[in-house]
Design a protein around this motif. Structure first.
Motif, PDB file in Angstrom:
ATOM      1  N   GLY A  32       0.785  -1.229   0.000  1.00 48.38           N
ATOM      2  CA  GLY A  32       0.000   0.000   0.000  1.00 48.38           C
ATOM      3  C   GLY A  32       0.806   1.262   0.000  1.00 48.38           C
ATOM      4  O   GLY A  32       0.477   2.222  -0.708  1.00 48.38           O
ATOM      5  N   TRP A  33       1.877   1.307   0.772  1.00 49.85           N
ATOM      6  CA  TRP A  33       2.646   2.553   0.824  1.00 49.85           C
ATOM      7  C   TRP A  33       3.295   2.840  -0.520  1.00 49.85           C
ATOM      8  O   TRP A  33       3.443   3.997  -0.905  1.00 49.85           O
ATOM      9  CB  TRP A  33       3.656   2.514   1.964  1.00 49.85           C
ATOM     10  N   LEU A  34       3.653   1.791  -1.282  1.00 50.36           N
ATOM     11  CA  LEU A  34       4.225   2.007  -2.614  1.00 50.36           C
ATOM     12  C   LEU A  34       3.187   2.600  -3.567  1.00 50.36           C
ATOM     13  O   LEU A  34       3.484   3.513  -4.333  1.00 50.36           O
ATOM     14  CB  LEU A  34       4.749   0.686  -3.190  1.00 50.36           C
ATOM     15  N   LEU A  35       1.977   2.065  -3.512  1.00 55.71           N
ATOM     16  CA  LEU A  35       0.916   2.586  -4.380  1.00 55.71           C
ATOM     17  C   LEU A  35       0.568   4.023  -4.019  1.00 55.71           C
ATOM     18  O   LEU A  35       0.362   4.861  -4.898  1.00 55.71           O
ATOM     19  CB  LEU A  35      -0.326   1.697  -4.282  1.00 55.71           C
ATOM     20  N   LEU A  36       0.492   4.302  -2.729  1.00 59.12           N
ATOM     21  CA  LEU A  36       0.167   5.660  -2.303  1.00 59.12           C
ATOM     22  C   LEU A  36       1.296   6.623  -2.641  1.00 59.12           C
ATOM     23  O   LEU A  36       1.056   7.748  -3.073  1.00 59.12           O
ATOM     24  CB  LEU A  36      -0.142   5.687  -0.803  1.00 59.12           C
ATOM     25  N   ASP A  37       2.519   6.179  -2.486  1.00 59.52           N
ATOM     26  CA  ASP A  37       3.663   7.043  -2.779  1.00 59.52           C
ATOM     27  C   ASP A  37       3.797   7.316  -4.272  1.00 59.52           C
ATOM     28  O   ASP A  37       4.401   8.305  -4.672  1.00 59.52           O
ATOM     29  CB  ASP A  37       4.949   6.406  -2.248  1.00 59.52           C
ATOM     30  N   ALA A  38       3.210   6.465  -5.116  1.00 59.66           N
ATOM     31  CA  ALA A  38       3.256   6.682  -6.558  1.00 59.66           C
ATOM     32  C   ALA A  38       2.331   7.809  -7.001  1.00 59.66           C
ATOM     33  O   ALA A  38       2.441   8.285  -8.132  1.00 59.66           O
ATOM     34  CB  ALA A  38       2.882   5.396  -7.296  1.00 59.66           C
ATOM     35  N   TYR A  39       1.448   8.257  -6.129  1.00 64.27           N
ATOM     36  CA  TYR A  39       0.508   9.318  -6.491  1.00 64.27           C
ATOM     37  C   TYR A  39       1.256  10.629  -6.668  1.00 64.27           C
ATOM     38  O   TYR A  39       2.025  11.055  -5.811  1.00 64.27           O
ATOM     39  CB  TYR A  39      -0.563   9.469  -5.406  1.00 64.27           C
ATOM     40  N   ARG A  40       1.018  11.261  -7.777  1.00 59.48           N
ATOM     41  CA  ARG A  40       1.624  12.558  -8.077  1.00 59.48           C
ATOM     42  C   ARG A  40       0.535  13.507  -8.545  1.00 59.48           C
ATOM     43  O   ARG A  40      -0.394  13.112  -9.239  1.00 59.48           O
ATOM     44  CB  ARG A  40       2.685  12.444  -9.169  1.00 59.48           C
ATOM     45  N   GLU A  41       0.680  14.768  -8.190  1.00 54.94           N
ATOM     46  CA  GLU A  41      -0.324  15.763  -8.548  1.00 54.94           C
ATOM     47  C   GLU A  41       0.376  17.099  -8.754  1.00 54.94           C
ATOM     48  O   GLU A  41       1.241  17.483  -7.977  1.00 54.94           O
ATOM     49  CB  GLU A  41      -1.356  15.850  -7.411  1.00 54.94           C
ATOM     50  N   ASP A  42      -0.009  17.784  -9.817  1.00 55.05           N
ATOM     51  CA  ASP A  42       0.478  19.141 -10.025  1.00 55.05           C
ATOM     52  C   ASP A  42      -0.695  20.004 -10.471  1.00 55.05           C
ATOM     53  O   ASP A  42      -1.842  19.562 -10.453  1.00 55.05           O
ATOM     54  CB  ASP A  42       1.655  19.179 -11.013  1.00 55.05           C
ATOM     55  N   ALA A  43      -0.435  21.206 -10.903  1.00 50.87           N
ATOM     56  CA  ALA A  43      -1.507  22.144 -11.257  1.00 50.87           C
ATOM     57  C   ALA A  43      -2.331  21.683 -12.455  1.00 50.87           C
ATOM     58  O   ALA A  43      -3.494  22.065 -12.594  1.00 50.87           O
ATOM     59  CB  ALA A  43      -0.916  23.524 -11.532  1.00 50.87           C
ATOM     60  N   VAL A  44      -1.752  20.864 -13.314  1.00 49.50           N
ATOM     61  CA  VAL A  44      -2.424  20.483 -14.550  1.00 49.50           C
ATOM     62  C   VAL A  44      -2.977  19.060 -14.514  1.00 49.50           C
ATOM     63  O   VAL A  44      -4.018  18.776 -15.092  1.00 49.50           O
ATOM     64  CB  VAL A  44      -1.453  20.622 -15.749  1.00 49.50           C
ATOM     65  N   SER A  45      -2.305  18.137 -13.830  1.00 48.32           N
ATOM     66  CA  SER A  45      -2.704  16.736 -13.907  1.00 48.32           C
ATOM     67  C   SER A  45      -2.454  16.013 -12.589  1.00 48.32           C
ATOM     68  O   SER A  45      -1.826  16.550 -11.682  1.00 48.32           O
ATOM     69  CB  SER A  45      -1.926  16.039 -15.021  1.00 48.32           C
ATOM     70  N   SER A  46      -2.950  14.791 -12.551  1.00 52.11           N
ATOM     71  CA  SER A  46      -2.655  13.927 -11.411  1.00 52.11           C
ATOM     72  C   SER A  46      -2.441  12.516 -11.945  1.00 52.11           C
ATOM     73  O   SER A  46      -2.989  12.139 -12.983  1.00 52.11           O
ATOM     74  CB  SER A  46      -3.787  13.944 -10.390  1.00 52.11           C
ATOM     75  N   GLN A  47      -1.610  11.768 -11.252  1.00 53.87           N
ATOM     76  CA  GLN A  47      -1.292  10.411 -11.671  1.00 53.87           C
ATOM     77  C   GLN A  47      -1.364   9.515 -10.456  1.00 53.87           C
ATOM     78  O   GLN A  47      -0.761   9.796  -9.425  1.00 53.87           O
ATOM     79  CB  GLN A  47       0.114  10.376 -12.265  1.00 53.87           C
ATOM     80  N   LYS A  48      -2.144   8.434 -10.560  1.00 53.95           N
ATOM     81  CA  LYS A  48      -2.240   7.507  -9.448  1.00 53.95           C
ATOM     82  C   LYS A  48      -2.268   6.084  -9.981  1.00 53.95           C
ATOM     83  O   LYS A  48      -2.508   5.850 -11.161  1.00 53.95           O
ATOM     84  CB  LYS A  48      -3.483   7.774  -8.603  1.00 53.95           C
ATOM     85  N   LEU A  49      -2.040   5.144  -9.100  1.00 53.11           N
ATOM     86  CA  LEU A  49      -2.135   3.732  -9.430  1.00 53.11           C
ATOM     87  C   LEU A  49      -3.328   3.170  -8.679  1.00 53.11           C
ATOM     88  O   LEU A  49      -3.444   3.331  -7.472  1.00 53.11           O
ATOM     89  CB  LEU A  49      -0.869   2.990  -9.001  1.00 53.11           C
ATOM     90  N   GLY A  50      -4.222   2.535  -9.366  1.00 59.14           N
ATOM     91  CA  GLY A  50      -5.342   1.901  -8.698  1.00 59.14           C
ATOM     92  C   GLY A  50      -6.629   2.689  -8.788  1.00 59.14           C
ATOM     93  O   GLY A  50      -6.697   3.740  -9.419  1.00 59.14           O
TER      94      GLY A  50
END
Length: 179
Positions: A32-50
């Motif tokens: 879980g911590w790997l999946l949560l740590d993969a989340y990225r967000e900036d002003a234009v987009s967001s990237q997550k797993l799951g």
């Protein structure tokens, strides 16, 4: 995780529910911590797993951390992942402070006592739908209260009779209650 859940024949009807189950099981079994740590967000987009939101990942991860005595907050490299974990941890801790548990806050204990008196005085107990518990009349014995286990969310039903220790039948967690 898809393969494991398929092999143990654990599934819900419908693809979206199964994807959420897969994410939840993955988080709870240690990734879980790997999946949560993969989340990225900036002003234009967001990237997550799951399929879970970052806060939902944080909640499941916090539940796991409470059971296993871990502190995954030091493992995050993403500030957004840490924030989501902290929000999830607060929600997980709130689960452990709901009446009739003895760790409930002052206001929750007062509301529970009022609802209990009302349920004992009337033939058909009525409790607010927002309450995390419900009173169930038992024709052959004392009034019973039903509430969810804060660890596994299994329904627990016990007689209303003051302070008691309750063991969840599913996860075996021992709970201190003031019924």
């Amino acid at each position: 995780m898809h393969v494991l859940l398929h092999r143990v024949d654990l599934a819900f009807p419908g693809t979206p529910a199964n994807e959420i189950l897969t994410d939840t099981a993955t988080v709870y079994l240690g990734a879980g911590w790997l999946l949560l740590d993969a989340y990225r967000e900036d002003a234009v987009s967001s990237q997550k797993l799951g399929y879970l939101t970052p806060e939902e990942f944080g909640y499941v991860l916090a539940k796991r951390a409470l059971v296993f005595g871990e502190d995954p907050s030091t493992w995050f490299t993403s500030a957004r992942a840490y924030t989501a974990y902290v929000e999830g941890r607060e929600r997980a801790r709130l689960d452990e402070r709901q009446p009739p548990l003895t760790a409930a806050g002052w206001a929750g204990r007062r509301r529970y006592a009022r609802d209990r008196r009302q349920a004992q005085d009337t033939a058909a107990p009525a409790v607010s739908s927002a309450a995390p518990y419900a009173f169930v009349p038992d024709g052959r014995g004392p009034l019973r209260v039903t509430f969810r286990c804060p660890t596994c969310l299994q329904r627990i039903r016990v007689p209303v009779r003051g302070r008691v220790r309750v063991r969840c039948g599913l996860c075996r967690t021992v709970l201190e209650c003031d019924t």
